[in-house]
Design an enzyme around this catalytic site. Structure first.
Site, short mmCIF file in Angstrom:
data_model
loop_
_atom_site.label_atom_id
_atom_site.label_comp_id
_atom_site.label_asym_id
_atom_site.label_seq_id
_atom_site.Cartn_x
_atom_site.Cartn_y
_atom_site.Cartn_z
N CYS A 39 56.94 47.35 74.97
CA CYS A 39 56.60 46.88 73.81
C CYS A 39 55.77 45.34 74.03
CB CYS A 39 57.60 46.83 72.72
SG CYS A 39 58.81 45.83 73.14
N GLU A 44 62.84 47.81 65.26
CA GLU A 44 61.84 46.93 66.12
C GLU A 44 61.05 48.10 66.45
OE1 GLU A 44 61.90 43.79 66.34
OE2 GLU A 44 63.48 43.91 64.76
N1 LIG Z 1 59.96 46.06 69.82
C1 LIG Z 1 61.00 46.46 70.50
O1 LIG Z 1 61.59 45.79 70.78
C2 LIG Z 1 60.64 47.82 71.23
C3 LIG Z 1 61.48 47.82 72.54
C4 LIG Z 1 61.00 49.07 73.10
C5 LIG Z 1 60.11 49.98 72.88
N2 LIG Z 1 59.58 49.87 71.37
C6 LIG Z 1 58.57 50.77 70.98
O2 LIG Z 1 58.76 51.87 71.08
C7 LIG Z 1 57.86 52.90 71.45
C8 LIG Z 1 58.09 53.87 72.70
O3 LIG Z 1 59.44 54.32 72.62
P1 LIG Z 1 59.59 55.91 72.17
O4 LIG Z 1 58.45 56.61 72.71
O5 LIG Z 1 60.85 56.35 72.40
O6 LIG Z 1 59.55 55.87 70.64
P2 LIG Z 1 59.65 56.89 69.28
O7 LIG Z 1 59.53 56.32 68.15
O8 LIG Z 1 58.93 58.08 69.69
O9 LIG Z 1 61.23 57.32 69.44
C9 LIG Z 1 62.13 56.36 69.68
C10 LIG Z 1 63.44 57.22 69.02
O10 LIG Z 1 63.44 57.81 67.86
C11 LIG Z 1 63.75 58.95 67.77
N3 LIG Z 1 63.32 60.01 66.70
C12 LIG Z 1 62.01 60.37 66.79
N4 LIG Z 1 61.84 60.88 65.50
C13 LIG Z 1 62.69 60.59 64.62
C14 LIG Z 1 63.04 60.90 63.36
N5 LIG Z 1 62.42 61.32 62.78
N6 LIG Z 1 64.28 60.09 63.01
C15 LIG Z 1 64.96 59.55 63.61
N7 LIG Z 1 64.86 59.17 64.95
C16 LIG Z 1 63.66 59.75 65.45
C17 LIG Z 1 63.40 59.37 69.32
O11 LIG Z 1 64.04 60.75 69.60
C18 LIG Z 1 63.87 58.26 70.11
O12 LIG Z 1 65.27 58.25 70.16
C19 LIG Z 1 56.50 52.05 71.55
O13 LIG Z 1 55.86 52.02 70.33
C20 LIG Z 1 57.40 50.54 71.95
O14 LIG Z 1 56.25 49.51 71.59
C21 LIG Z 1 59.69 48.49 70.79
N1 LIG Z 2 62.44 42.83 76.10
C1 LIG Z 2 61.20 43.36 77.01
C2 LIG Z 2 60.44 44.44 76.24
C3 LIG Z 2 61.13 45.50 75.35
C4 LIG Z 2 60.31 46.45 74.80
O1 LIG Z 2 59.93 47.34 75.44
C5 LIG Z 2 60.32 42.22 77.32
O2 LIG Z 2 60.71 41.00 77.06
O3 LIG Z 2 59.57 42.36 78.01
#
Ligand SMILES: NC(=O)c1ccc[n+]([C@@H]2O[C@H](COP(=O)([O-])OP(=O)(O)OC[C@H]3O[C@@H](n4cnc5c(N)ncnc54)[C@H](O)[C@@H]3O)[C@@H](O)[C@H]2O)c1
Ligand SMILES: N[C@@H](CCC=O)C(=O)O
Length: 516
Positions: free
Chosen positions: A320, A286
């Site tokens: 997100c 995600e």
């Molecule tokens: N779609 C969803 O449900 C959802 C929910 C929350 C956040 N997000 C997204 O997450 C992002 C913000 O979160 P973030 O800054 O923690 O994201 P990120 O991708 O920088 O990090 C996420 C996780 O991945 C790990 N990571 C980093 N490099 C890696 C690698 N090479 N291999 C494996 N793991 C690795 C990080 O340490 C962290 O635990 C935004 O883009 C946001 O939109 C999406």
């Molecule tokens: N589930 C949360 C978003 C999660 C991602 O950052 C919402 O619906 O606002």
């Protein structure tokens, strides 16, 4: 028998008793800052010399704690233990596993303010957002526990008179769970416990900026009866530990939530079959969003302005699902823009989230601050700055709530994920054009349409291509069990966290057929 699922109510902080409770919980957390937290591998606490320093994003000098950091050797040790544990854990009864979650949820509910106070400090979350994060963690546990009990009943298949056919789901194996910092409790807890309750063993690598809440969850799960080795807590560098675990031939699946950049990297690496690997790895991925609110010419503009303001600036736009772009019909564009600009200036205060008066707190770290400020500069070139635009990183990482108007639909700030308190406005000459613009990014996570036109609602239901589409409300705040959450296109695999199919992605269907 368990009672039917109902989501955890949010705390009403207009009630003095609730305010006092959270204030004293924050003081309690402040009294315990700076502690050291070990890894947990096979139940064993392991302290390392190298540690992750976790700071309060609202006050960089305040150290929340020091967390042991796994390296590849420790990741290998954890993997071996998870693999061995899977041999017997996979045969445990679903009720046994679900009961651990029901007990854990009850423990967290009893100590709710303590967890919420921690999220205020570790994640920089304002009270309301931190409370919702704790509530969602409870919801995931309650919901997935019940879902597992349903799945355990199996699914009816037909049998001919000469045979007895059965179909049921079994777990996959060792799962690597990699979680983000923004829903530091809820998403970390939801992804980890979903994997566990469906009979898998887990290697949990939380985000490096917010690993302590994951340790606290481990303590709760242990108190609730989780046996050693089922979930192993191994914070560490994404690149070093993350890549190692993703590539590992004994990893059966990866459940990742985070950025598009890291998500696509994991997807590619997981596709490679390594020597000794016996399966194709499953990925649940995600990623980010560039979420749009479309406002039609007949919409209730006050409702629209409220929906946009909260969706854009709740938790400083670090969701997100956050509204980072508005597509407004030209007939109401100016009126709507003025209302959102006025609300932003008058209602969206920002400051230390320990103070309940702060609508917005900080952004998570220097990297996020720099990225957001550079996008604001781009936005100023591409459009017209209506509100905000400044930042202050002297004490914590604070960015003003920022509104940028008159952007072209393909402006960079309208297409790239900023992940901060910045919302851009563009104009459409018709509803058809508004939907076309809403679909013009590579993402497809959330969206909302504000309109009184029934035909336009039905048109958007078919044509607005996002995983979570809302009408006449904002585009954030999905609730477990009510709004299954996950995105299309480059927002991910549409795994729908908090939805009826979520656990099945952590399992495989087995058919048995016995001749009579
Ligand atoms: N779609 C969803 O449900 C959802 C929910 C929350 C956040 N997000 C997204 O997450 C992002 C913000 O979160 P973030 O800054 O923690 O994201 P990120 O991708 O920088 O990090 C996420 C996780 O991945 C790990 N990571 C980093 N490099 C890696 C690698 N090479 N291999 C494996 N793991 C690795 C990080 O340490 C962290 O635990 C935004 O883009 C946001 O939109 C999406
Ligand atoms: N589930 C949360 C978003 C999660 C991602 O950052 C919402 O619906 O606002």
């Amino acid at each position: 028998m368990v009672v039917p699922y109902k989501h955890e109510p949010f705390t009403d902080f207009s009630i003095e008793e609730n305010r006092n409770a959270l204030e004293s919980a924050i003081k309690q957390v402040e009294a315990e800052l700076g502690k050291e937290y070990p890894l947990i591998i096979g139940g064993e606490r392991i302290m390392t010399d190298d540690k992750i320093k976790v700071v309060n994003p609202a006050n960089k000098k305040e150290v929340i704690g020091y967390v042991a950091k796994a390296n590849q050797d420790l990741a290998e040790k954890a993997h071996k233990i998870a693999d061995e544990t899977f041999d017997w854990w996979r045969k445990t009864k679903a009720q046994f596993r679900a009961d651990i979650l029901f007990r854990a949820a009850a423990i967290i509910r009893r100590r709710k303010h303590e967890f919420t106070a921690h999220l205020v400090k570790e994640g920089g979350k304002p009270w309301k957002e931190a409370d919702a994060d704790t509530a969602e963690a409870i919801d995931f546990m309650e919901y997935y526990g019940r879902q597992m009990l349903t799945i355990d009943k199996g699914v009816e298949v037909n049998s001919r008179p000469i045979e007895n056919n059965r179909f049921h789901y079994i777990p996959l194996g060792v799962g690597v769970v990699i979680s983000p910092w923004n829903f530091l409790f809820a998403i970390m807890a939801g992804t980890t416990t979903a994997a566990m309750v469906s009979g898998n063993t887990v290697l949990l690598k939380p985000a490096s900026s917010t690993p302590i809440i994951a340790y606290k969850m481990m303590e709760v799960l242990e108190d609730a009866g989780l046996p050693a080795g089922v979930i192993n807590y191994i914070p560490g560098s994404g690149k070093e530990v993350g890549d190692y675990l993703v590539d590992h031939p004994r990893t059966r699946f990866i459940s990742f939530t985070g950025s598009r950049e890291v998500g696509t990297r994991i997807f590619e690496r997981a596709a490679k079959v390594h020597p000794g690997q016996q399966w194709l790895k499953r990925t649940i991925i995600e990623m980010g969003g560039k979420d749009t609110i479309v406002v039609d010419k007949d919409a209730d503009l006050e409702l629209a302005a409220d929906a946009i303001t909260y969706s854009a600036f709740g938790f400083s736009g670090q969701k997100c699902s956050a509204c980072s772009r508005v597509v407004a019909h030209e007939a109401i564009y100016d009126d709507l823009l003025n209302r959102v600009t006025a609300k932003t200036k008058e209602e969206v205060s920002h400051g230390d989230p320990s103070d309940n008066a702060s609508y917005m707190g900080p952004v998570i770290d220097q990297g996020a601050y720099d990225k957001i400020m550079s996008y604001i500069e781009i936005g100023k070139q591409e459009g017209k700055l209506m509100a905000g635009g400044k930042g202050d990183a002297s004490k914590g990482w604070f960015v003003e709530p920022t509104v940028i108007a008159d952007l072209a639909p393909d402006a960079r700030v309208m297409k790239e994920e900023i992940f901060g308190p910045v919302v851009g406005f563009t104009k459409a000459s018709s509803f058809d054009e508004a939907i076309e613009i809403a679909n013009n990014t590579e993402y497809g996570l959330t969206g909302a349409v504000l309109t009184k036109n029934r035909a336009h609602i039905e048109q958007a239901r078919e044509d607005f291509h996002v995983g979570n589409l809302y009408f006449n409300r904002g585009c954030t705040a999905a609730i477990v069990g009510y709004h299954p959450f996950g995105g299309f296109n480059m927002s991910g695999t549409d795994s729908k966290a908090g939805g009826p199919d979520y656990l099945l992605q952590h399992m495989q269907g087995k058919t048995t057929s016995e001749m009579l």
